[in-house]
Design an enzyme around this catalytic site. Structure first.
Site, PDB file in Angstrom:
ATOM      1  N   LYS A   1     -34.506 -24.756  27.871  1.00 60.56           N
ATOM      2  CA  LYS A   1     -33.274 -24.029  27.559  1.00 60.56           C
ATOM      3  C   LYS A   1     -32.295 -24.317  28.678  1.00 60.56           C
ATOM      4  O   LYS A   1     -32.698 -24.516  29.836  1.00 60.56           O
ATOM      5  CB  LYS A   1     -33.573 -22.520  27.515  1.00 60.56           C
ATOM      6  CG  LYS A   1     -32.637 -21.750  26.630  1.00 60.56           C
ATOM      7  CD  LYS A   1     -33.113 -21.691  25.191  1.00 60.56           C
ATOM      8  CE  LYS A   1     -32.185 -20.865  24.336  1.00 60.56           C
ATOM      9  NZ  LYS A   1     -32.673 -20.657  22.989  1.00 60.56           N
TER      10      LYS A   1
ATOM     11  N   GLY B   1     -28.893  -5.937  10.152  1.00 64.97           N
ATOM     12  CA  GLY B   1     -28.006  -7.010  10.603  1.00 64.97           C
ATOM     13  C   GLY B   1     -27.876  -8.082   9.547  1.00 64.97           C
ATOM     14  O   GLY B   1     -28.844  -8.775   9.228  1.00 64.97           O
ATOM     15  N   VAL B   2     -26.677  -8.169   8.973  1.00 64.73           N
ATOM     16  CA  VAL B   2     -26.471  -9.190   7.928  1.00 64.73           C
ATOM     17  C   VAL B   2     -25.403 -10.188   8.397  1.00 64.73           C
ATOM     18  O   VAL B   2     -24.388 -10.416   7.753  1.00 64.73           O
ATOM     19  CB  VAL B   2     -26.145  -8.576   6.541  1.00 64.73           C
ATOM     20  CG1 VAL B   2     -27.405  -8.188   5.831  1.00 64.73           C
ATOM     21  CG2 VAL B   2     -25.219  -7.368   6.638  1.00 64.73           C
ATOM     22  N   GLY B   3     -25.678 -10.758   9.583  1.00 67.22           N
ATOM     23  CA  GLY B   3     -24.823 -11.817  10.127  1.00 67.22           C
ATOM     24  C   GLY B   3     -25.253 -13.154   9.546  1.00 67.22           C
ATOM     25  O   GLY B   3     -25.592 -13.249   8.365  1.00 67.22           O
TER      26      GLY B   3
ATOM     27  N   VAL C   1     -28.020 -15.162   9.875  1.00 67.71           N
ATOM     28  CA  VAL C   1     -29.350 -15.255   9.261  1.00 67.71           C
ATOM     29  C   VAL C   1     -29.546 -14.153   8.223  1.00 67.71           C
ATOM     30  O   VAL C   1     -30.045 -14.405   7.119  1.00 67.71           O
ATOM     31  CB  VAL C   1     -30.467 -15.171  10.331  1.00 67.71           C
ATOM     32  CG1 VAL C   1     -31.825 -15.315   9.664  1.00 67.71           C
ATOM     33  CG2 VAL C   1     -30.294 -16.240  11.384  1.00 67.71           C
TER      34      VAL C   1
ATOM     35  N   TYR D   1     -27.539 -12.585   6.320  1.00 64.04           N
ATOM     36  CA  TYR D   1     -26.844 -12.838   5.052  1.00 64.04           C
ATOM     37  C   TYR D   1     -27.651 -13.820   4.187  1.00 64.04           C
ATOM     38  O   TYR D   1     -27.901 -13.568   3.001  1.00 64.04           O
ATOM     39  CB  TYR D   1     -25.439 -13.400   5.326  1.00 64.04           C
ATOM     40  CG  TYR D   1     -24.763 -13.928   4.082  1.00 64.04           C
ATOM     41  CD1 TYR D   1     -24.184 -13.061   3.165  1.00 64.04           C
ATOM     42  CD2 TYR D   1     -24.741 -15.301   3.814  1.00 64.04           C
ATOM     43  CE1 TYR D   1     -23.591 -13.542   2.001  1.00 64.04           C
ATOM     44  CE2 TYR D   1     -24.152 -15.786   2.653  1.00 64.04           C
ATOM     45  CZ  TYR D   1     -23.575 -14.913   1.751  1.00 64.04           C
ATOM     46  OH  TYR D   1     -23.000 -15.385   0.608  1.00 64.04           O
TER      47      TYR D   1
HETATM   48  P1  NAD Z   1     -25.288 -12.968  14.146  1.00 59.34           P
HETATM   49  O1  NAD Z   1     -24.582 -12.517  15.379  1.00 59.34           O
HETATM   50  O2  NAD Z   1     -24.594 -13.851  13.195  1.00 59.34           O
HETATM   51  O3  NAD Z   1     -25.794 -11.684  13.306  1.00 59.34           O
HETATM   52  C1  NAD Z   1     -26.244 -10.512  13.893  1.00 59.34           C
HETATM   53  C2  NAD Z   1     -25.665  -9.375  13.057  1.00 59.34           C
HETATM   54  O4  NAD Z   1     -26.207  -8.158  13.536  1.00 59.34           O
HETATM   55  C3  NAD Z   1     -24.153  -9.255  13.160  1.00 59.34           C
HETATM   56  O5  NAD Z   1     -23.600  -9.210  11.866  1.00 59.34           O
HETATM   57  C4  NAD Z   1     -23.936  -7.957  13.936  1.00 59.34           C
HETATM   58  O6  NAD Z   1     -22.760  -7.288  13.520  1.00 59.34           O
HETATM   59  C5  NAD Z   1     -25.175  -7.184  13.539  1.00 59.34           C
HETATM   60  N1  NAD Z   1     -25.575  -6.135  14.463  1.00 59.34           N
HETATM   61  C6  NAD Z   1     -25.450  -6.063  15.804  1.00 59.34           C
HETATM   62  N2  NAD Z   1     -25.982  -4.930  16.266  1.00 59.34           N
HETATM   63  C7  NAD Z   1     -26.465  -4.258  15.191  1.00 59.34           C
HETATM   64  C8  NAD Z   1     -27.123  -3.023  15.019  1.00 59.34           C
HETATM   65  N3  NAD Z   1     -27.414  -2.236  16.042  1.00 59.34           N
HETATM   66  N4  NAD Z   1     -27.472  -2.658  13.775  1.00 59.34           N
HETATM   67  C9  NAD Z   1     -27.190  -3.428  12.708  1.00 59.34           C
HETATM   68  N5  NAD Z   1     -26.548  -4.611  12.814  1.00 59.34           N
HETATM   69  C10 NAD Z   1     -26.189  -5.011  14.033  1.00 59.34           C
HETATM   70  O7  NAD Z   1     -26.650 -13.619  14.674  1.00 59.34           O
HETATM   71  P2  NAD Z   1     -27.667 -14.506  13.841  1.00 59.34           P
HETATM   72  O8  NAD Z   1     -27.437 -15.932  14.169  1.00 59.34           O
HETATM   73  O9  NAD Z   1     -27.698 -14.056  12.431  1.00 59.34           O
HETATM   74  O10 NAD Z   1     -29.041 -14.121  14.551  1.00 59.34           O
HETATM   75  C11 NAD Z   1     -29.650 -12.862  14.315  1.00 59.34           C
HETATM   76  C12 NAD Z   1     -30.913 -12.743  15.156  1.00 59.34           C
HETATM   77  O11 NAD Z   1     -31.818 -13.798  14.821  1.00 59.34           O
HETATM   78  C13 NAD Z   1     -30.691 -12.878  16.669  1.00 59.34           C
HETATM   79  O12 NAD Z   1     -31.629 -12.081  17.342  1.00 59.34           O
HETATM   80  C14 NAD Z   1     -30.981 -14.338  16.933  1.00 59.34           C
HETATM   81  O13 NAD Z   1     -31.380 -14.549  18.278  1.00 59.34           O
HETATM   82  C15 NAD Z   1     -32.122 -14.567  15.969  1.00 59.34           C
HETATM   83  N6  NAD Z   1     -32.295 -15.972  15.569  1.00 59.34           N
HETATM   84  C16 NAD Z   1     -31.273 -16.633  14.964  1.00 59.34           C
HETATM   85  C17 NAD Z   1     -31.463 -17.953  14.562  1.00 59.34           C
HETATM   86  C18 NAD Z   1     -30.369 -18.727  13.845  1.00 59.34           C
HETATM   87  O14 NAD Z   1     -30.677 -19.746  13.216  1.00 59.34           O
HETATM   88  N7  NAD Z   1     -29.125 -18.266  13.879  1.00 59.34           N
HETATM   89  C19 NAD Z   1     -32.696 -18.584  14.784  1.00 59.34           C
HETATM   90  C20 NAD Z   1     -33.735 -17.862  15.380  1.00 59.34           C
HETATM   91  C21 NAD Z   1     -33.520 -16.550  15.772  1.00 59.34           C
END
Ligand code: NAD
Length: 349
Positions: A80, A180-182, A184, A186
């Site tokens: 990393k 959390g529907v960001g 991933v 979503y």
């Molecule tokens: P993202 O920031 O797009 O989505 C996270 C969502 O969580 C956001 O919509 C945010 O508003 C919401 N959120 C924050 N705090 C919250 C709470 N207390 N309650 C409810 N919702 C809340 O991030 P992402 O890329 O979707 O990643 C999500 C998680 O998965 C992270 O922990 C990330 O490290 C992990 N992850 C992501 C990937 C990837 O491919 N993006 C891969 C492996 C792991």
């Protein structure tokens, strides 16, 4: 700081530092383990209060990547990088060019990708300086956004848990609460909805929950109570450390399986879940789809192979569940043992 003491405590490895006055670059590349292949892992670009905090973050994250890559069966070690975000004004292009030169100097021993604070544009700048970069634009042979692959892997992991714990062969009518529907979350909702699951969601950003309601018929609940939803699967897809002393006693789902990294606030919380009979899909096992996808890019990107590799997360989770039952051990421990076996076998080969 006791630098070598910290390296020993995190089972390292090697660490490279780079300072470049003209661009304000201050970067750390942590290579935890390269027994299975060159280290692969994202580049984090955030502000840190102290250099020590950046150093520890790099060590911790790189170690996690070793475990994720090994369990996913990838020919990669864990690494990393961390760039300490300058507090003064800076030229982003110049800074990422300097970082790209730093990566190039490591000659492929570490391959970078996106992480918090970096995006496709930054990877494109790095690409101008080195070939040891992934997560680049699909028009340049890259794999693009990893989130749909991460979500696909999580859906497969949920299927394995549901079969193992509830004896159901598919997700029809299975109720999943997605925290959390960001990015991933979503895509996970899309996958689950297509499989016939019933959804409840919560997000601090109301527009995102609203989109899940509109597109997938999800029920919306409060962010403070989503973990208490009476459902089959609780899927943490927001921040880390969501499984802790405050939340675990209130969980009503028999399964916890989601994308978030570092879900257990402390290792003992994995034991707590196990003692309560809650099946926990270890985070680094179930959320490896995005890594499987970028790892494909190193070889020459092939979306079909990336998808096939991601689908195998079902087998990994199933194997962990079976061993956990046989050994009477918590799933997070079983996953660690599997990785340590793989690393040990590679050292003996
Ligand atoms: P993202 O920031 O797009 O989505 C996270 C969502 O969580 C956001 O919509 C945010 O508003 C919401 N959120 C924050 N705090 C919250 C709470 N207390 N309650 C409810 N919702 C809340 O991030 P992402 O890329 O979707 O990643 C999500 C998680 O998965 C992270 O922990 C990330 O490290 C992990 N992850 C992501 C990937 C990837 O491919 N993006 C891969 C492996 C792991």
């Amino acid at each position: 700081m006791d630098v070598f003491g910290k390296l020993t405590a995190h089972d390292f490895g090697e660490v490279h530092f780079k300072a470049d006055k003209s661009t304000q670059l201050r970067a750390i590349v942590a290579i935890h383990d390269s027994r299975l292949g060159p280290a692969l892992g994202g580049c984090r670009f955030i502000e840190y209060d102290t250099d020590d905090a950046a150093f520890i973050d790099a060590l911790r994250l790189a170690r996690g990547m070793t475990y994720k890559a090994a369990l996913a069966g990838l020919p990669h070690g864990g690494g990393k990088s961390v760039i300490i975000r300058p507090k003064q004004r800076f030229d982003r292009v110049a800074l990422f060019r300097a970082f790209g030169r730093f990566i190039n100097d490591l000659r492929g021993h570490y391959i970078t990708a996106e992480d918090s604070g970096t995006g496709l544009e930054d990877m494109e700048i790095i690409r101008g300086q080195t070939k040891w970069v992934t997560g680049i634009d699909p028009t340049h042979g890259g794999s693009g956004d990893p989130s749909p692959f991460t979500a696909l892997g999580v859906r497969r992991g949920i299927e394995a848990c549901v079969k193992f714990k509830l004896g159901k062969a598919d997700l029809q009518g299975v109720h999943v609460a997605v925290q959390g529907v960001g990015h991933v979350g979503y895509h996970l909702c899309r996958e689950l909805h297509a499989s016939g699951a019933k959804l409840t969601v919560a997000d601090v950003d109301k527009l995102k929950s609203e989109r899940a309601r509109r597109e997938f018929g999800a029920a919306i609940t409060d962010i403070n109570t989503i973990a208490e939803t009476d459902c089959d699967v609780f899927a943490p897809c927001a921040l880390g450390a969501g499984l802790n002393d405050d939340t675990i006693p209130h969980l009503r789902a028999p399964i916890v399986a989601g994308a978030a990294n570092n879900q257990l606030a402390e290792v003992r919380h994995g034991e707590d879940l196990h003692a309560r009979g809650i099946l926990y899909a270890p985070d680094y096992a179930i959320n490896a789809g995005g890594l499987v996808n970028v790892a494909q890019e190193v070889k020459g990107y092939d979306a079909k192979l990336a998808r096939e590799g991601t689908l195998k997360i079902y087998d990994t989770i199933w194997d962990i569940c079976e061993r956990s039952k046989r050994l009477g051990a918590p799933t997070h421990k079983v996953a660690d043992i599997l990785v340590e076996e793989k690393l040990g076998a590679s050292a003996r080969a």
